[in-house]
Design a protein around this motif. Structure first.
Motif, PDB file in Angstrom:
ATOM      1  N   SER A 135       0.855  -1.186   0.000  1.00 12.65           N
ATOM      2  CA  SER A 135       0.000   0.000   0.000  1.00 12.65           C
ATOM      3  C   SER A 135       0.896   1.243   0.000  1.00 12.65           C
ATOM      4  N   ALA A 136       0.302   2.393  -0.227  1.00 11.33           N
ATOM      5  CA  ALA A 136       1.070   3.639  -0.259  1.00 11.33           C
ATOM      6  C   ALA A 136       1.751   3.898   1.084  1.00 11.33           C
ATOM      7  N   SER A 137       1.059   3.629   2.195  1.00 10.66           N
ATOM      8  CA  SER A 137       1.671   3.870   3.503  1.00 10.66           C
ATOM      9  C   SER A 137       2.828   2.905   3.756  1.00 10.66           C
ATOM     10  N   GLN A 138       2.717   1.658   3.277  1.00  9.30           N
ATOM     11  CA  GLN A 138       3.827   0.713   3.424  1.00  9.30           C
ATOM     12  C   GLN A 138       5.032   1.148   2.595  1.00  9.30           C
ATOM     13  N   LYS A 139       4.768   1.661   1.402  1.00  6.95           N
ATOM     14  CA  LYS A 139       5.863   2.152   0.561  1.00  6.95           C
ATOM     15  C   LYS A 139       6.560   3.322   1.232  1.00  6.95           C
ATOM     16  N   LEU A 140       5.776   4.256   1.781  1.00  6.10           N
ATOM     17  CA  LEU A 140       6.373   5.404   2.466  1.00  6.10           C
ATOM     18  C   LEU A 140       7.169   4.962   3.683  1.00  6.10           C
ATOM     19  N   ALA A 141       6.666   3.990   4.422  1.00  5.57           N
ATOM     20  CA  ALA A 141       7.390   3.488   5.593  1.00  5.57           C
ATOM     21  C   ALA A 141       8.727   2.884   5.175  1.00  5.57           C
ATOM     22  N   ARG A 142       8.733   2.142   4.079  1.00  8.32           N
ATOM     23  CA  ARG A 142       9.994   1.549   3.603  1.00  8.32           C
ATOM     24  C   ARG A 142      10.960   2.615   3.119  1.00  8.32           C
ATOM     25  N   ILE A 143      10.438   3.622   2.438  1.00  9.03           N
ATOM     26  CA  ILE A 143      11.296   4.716   1.978  1.00  9.03           C
ATOM     27  C   ILE A 143      11.892   5.440   3.184  1.00  9.03           C
TER      28      ILE A 143
END
Length: 169
Positions: A135-143
């Motif tokens: 999800s977008a929030s998971q991508k942001l967390a990884r970034i």
């Protein structure tokens, strides 16, 4: 008799898709076929549309399945997916033979092949059109986590350089 979508592909479209299946970029395909990368992309776009595929990898998978079929021993197994970070980037001769790619790395007698093609690694087949299921929030967390790691590396390197400078004096 009606033509299947695979039958409606031109020979050049099929050539391009086969090279996509072998992990070639548009530039590499263009160089190999003596055409421009733009022309390669045009062939691939038309092939994707003809096959009603999600992307070039999906189209290459469909052509591969149509031409080679699924090996009997792998029919009930899930489709191959490249391992994270390509930890197993070179497929064994048995895997290559199972996927109809004999001659990549070893010939039928088990000797090293003189072919200079890249080793075969099956591409993942996208089921949706998304690149991954995050999800977008998971991508942001990884970034964010990656940013923190790189910041830590930069701080450690700066501290190491400062210590080295102090020792040199």
């Amino acid at each position: 008799m009606d033509q299947t979508p695979i039958d409606r592909l031109s020979d050049r479209q099929k050539e391009c898709l086969r090279l996509v299946w072998r992990h070639q970029s548009s530039k590499d395909i263009a160089r190999q076929l003596g055409i421009s990368p733009h022309t390669v992309d045009d062939y691939l776009r038309k092939a994707i549309r003809t096959l009603d595929a999600a992307d070039r990898i999906d189209a290459a998978w469909r052509l591969h399945e149509a031409e080679n079929g699924t090996p009997q021993s792998l029919m009930l197994q899930p489709r191959p997916v490249a391992e994270p970070l390509f930890s197993a980037a070179i497929a064994s001769a048995d895997e290559a033979d199972a996927w109809g790619m004999a001659g990549h790395g070893k010939d039928s007698s088990g000797n090293n092949s003189t072919s200079e093609q890249a080793p075969y690694v099956p591409l993942p087949r996208p089921e949706t059109g998304e690149r991954n299921g995050l999800s977008a929030s998971q991508k942001l967390a990884r970034i964010g986590a990656m940013g923190m790691i790189w910041t830590g590396i930069a701080i450690a390197a700066t501290g190491g350089l400062a210590a080295l400078k102090y020792l040199i004096r």
